[in-house]
Design a protein around this motif. Sequence first.
Motif, mmCIF file in Angstrom:
data_model
loop_
_atom_site.group_PDB
_atom_site.id
_atom_site.type_symbol
_atom_site.label_atom_id
_atom_site.label_comp_id
_atom_site.label_asym_id
_atom_site.label_seq_id
_atom_site.Cartn_x
_atom_site.Cartn_y
_atom_site.Cartn_z
ATOM 1 N N ALA A 1 0.812 -1.020 -0.015
ATOM 2 C CA ALA A 1 0.150 0.061 -0.045
ATOM 3 C C ALA A 1 0.896 1.219 0.075
ATOM 4 N N LEU A 2 1.874 1.488 0.733
ATOM 5 C CA LEU A 2 2.726 2.391 0.813
ATOM 6 C C LEU A 2 3.466 2.706 -0.607
ATOM 7 N N ALA A 3 3.949 1.384 -1.117
ATOM 8 C CA ALA A 3 4.638 1.749 -2.208
ATOM 9 C C ALA A 3 3.752 2.374 -3.461
ATOM 10 N N CYS A 4 2.397 1.783 -3.626
ATOM 11 C CA CYS A 4 1.544 2.272 -4.397
ATOM 12 C C CYS A 4 1.122 3.733 -3.967
ATOM 13 N N ARG A 5 1.074 4.125 -2.816
ATOM 14 C CA ARG A 5 0.295 5.438 -2.615
ATOM 15 C C ARG A 5 1.513 6.568 -2.619
ATOM 16 N N THR A 6 2.777 6.119 -2.582
ATOM 17 C CA THR A 6 3.725 7.143 -2.726
ATOM 18 C C THR A 6 4.340 7.641 -3.866
ATOM 19 N N ARG A 7 3.708 6.993 -5.152
ATOM 20 C CA ARG A 7 4.178 7.427 -6.251
ATOM 21 C C ARG A 7 3.843 8.946 -6.489
ATOM 22 N N ARG A 8 4.741 9.656 -7.259
ATOM 23 C CA ARG A 8 4.806 10.855 -7.585
ATOM 24 C C ARG A 8 3.463 11.500 -7.927
ATOM 25 N N SER A 9 2.876 10.729 -9.019
ATOM 26 C CA SER A 9 1.412 11.035 -9.429
ATOM 27 C C SER A 9 0.504 11.308 -8.208
ATOM 28 N N VAL A 10 0.413 10.234 -7.570
ATOM 29 C CA VAL A 10 -0.585 10.344 -6.398
ATOM 30 C C VAL A 10 -0.010 11.260 -5.363
ATOM 31 N N LEU A 11 1.217 11.641 -5.059
ATOM 32 C CA LEU A 11 1.233 12.370 -4.101
ATOM 33 C C LEU A 11 1.062 13.980 -4.922
ATOM 34 N N THR A 12 1.335 14.100 -5.896
ATOM 35 C CA THR A 12 1.162 15.472 -6.284
ATOM 36 C C THR A 12 -0.528 15.758 -6.390
ATOM 37 N N LYS A 13 -1.298 14.567 -6.710
ATOM 38 C CA LYS A 13 -2.699 14.854 -6.484
ATOM 39 C C LYS A 13 -3.337 15.229 -5.299
ATOM 40 N N ARG A 14 -2.629 14.573 -4.261
ATOM 41 C CA ARG A 14 -3.124 15.025 -2.808
ATOM 42 C C ARG A 14 -2.640 16.506 -2.297
ATOM 43 N N LYS B 1 8.822 14.889 -1.802
ATOM 44 C CA LYS B 1 10.050 14.157 -1.358
ATOM 45 C C LYS B 1 10.128 13.770 -0.112
ATOM 46 N N GLU B 2 9.668 14.412 0.814
ATOM 47 C CA GLU B 2 9.749 14.172 2.318
ATOM 48 C C GLU B 2 8.718 13.118 2.598
ATOM 49 N N GLU B 3 7.566 13.305 1.959
ATOM 50 C CA GLU B 3 6.475 12.092 2.081
ATOM 51 C C GLU B 3 6.966 10.664 1.407
ATOM 52 N N ALA B 4 7.644 10.752 0.253
ATOM 53 C CA ALA B 4 8.230 9.449 -0.218
ATOM 54 C C ALA B 4 9.102 8.899 0.816
ATOM 55 N N SER B 5 10.161 9.985 1.040
ATOM 56 C CA SER B 5 11.246 9.566 1.839
ATOM 57 C C SER B 5 10.761 8.690 3.285
ATOM 58 N N LEU B 6 9.816 9.148 3.916
ATOM 59 C CA LEU B 6 9.246 8.569 5.034
ATOM 60 C C LEU B 6 8.437 7.455 4.794
ATOM 61 N N SER B 7 7.885 7.382 3.767
ATOM 62 C CA SER B 7 7.292 6.054 3.298
ATOM 63 C C SER B 7 8.279 4.915 3.046
#
Length: 352
Positions: free
Chosen positions: A237-250, A267-273
């Motif tokens: 779930a974390l790998a799918c939800r921390t894609r750049r396109s998903v984070l950009t939409k959020r 970048k911070e969100e992806a690093s923590l995940s």
Amino acid sequence: MKAILDLHPSSQFPFLVPPLRDCLTATPPCTMGLGPKNETAYWNEISDYFCFLALPVIVSFAFLTEVMSVLVLARQVRQSLDTYLLGLSLATLLLLTCSALLAAQHYAGPHWILVHAQPYAASCRDWFWYSGIWLLVMMSFERVLTVSASRASTLCSSAQAAVVVVMVFAVGLVSSLPRFWEYQAVTAVDPATNLTKLVAEKTVSTATEEYNIMYFWYVKAVTLFVPFLMMLLMSVALACRTRRSVLTKRYMCIKHTSGLTLNRKIKEEASLSHLLILLMSLYMFCSVPGGTIELVAHLAPAWVDPSSRFYVSFYNLFTVVFFFQFALHLIIYFCFNKQFRITLLALFCCCC
């Protein structure tokens, strides 16, 4: 003539960190029900001797790095993940301390103080082991909920995370309570020498087969089946939800967000995940071998005989692998947590 390397002076109790069987003390009349010493293969002696030398080095290094992690995290607590990581580091420190007390008899001898401490060390080791596992599960679950929200927001504050940490430690204590009555330090007679010695052995009420089977499956459910399944699902779930396109939409839902701020947040969100994915993957990779060999030895002793030296050697090797993961926590925090990195560097600058 080949050199013979003995793990201990008498090789009748070769487990570095003793499994929870009838006795915990590495001295007669305690016995682990192993085969005769003359059946020990040379590779078993080499493997055990390597583990005997490697274990104190790895545990000492892991202890020092966890102390450093606690000092850094205590200075930078500002969000829920910092609180969870602080709780995980404290649980790991206490787990390493209890395990060191159980293994110290092989290096310092079965001193009476160590014998009296062994029942409590075995009980507390399970307590902090359970707490560490479920703290990792809880922080990952909170992270999954955070990155799955439709808008970028904080679902859990640092104070709320502290309450969860305390609750996890309390549940871990309740789960390990039977261990506190399982062993006691008593004097027993060694039939070979007719001398009395102080040993830590099971109490009569917990030496029954029904208790051992029931608690074995309970421990496997708490430490292997349920948390590993949850870790696998949350890693995906974390790998799918921390894609750049998903984070950009959020983050595009937040008004007045500049491109520079957006990139930094993503970048911070992806690093923590990625930090949590790596922690879960490392824990599963280092824990599955030991848990699997215990499970196979329990279900199919014809395949892996728990009284064989083959089982002892792999048990010791997987014990070293299990503790090796804790020596990597500081490196993982430093690489994937920007605030941790800044605080650690500032701490070293102050010391210099």
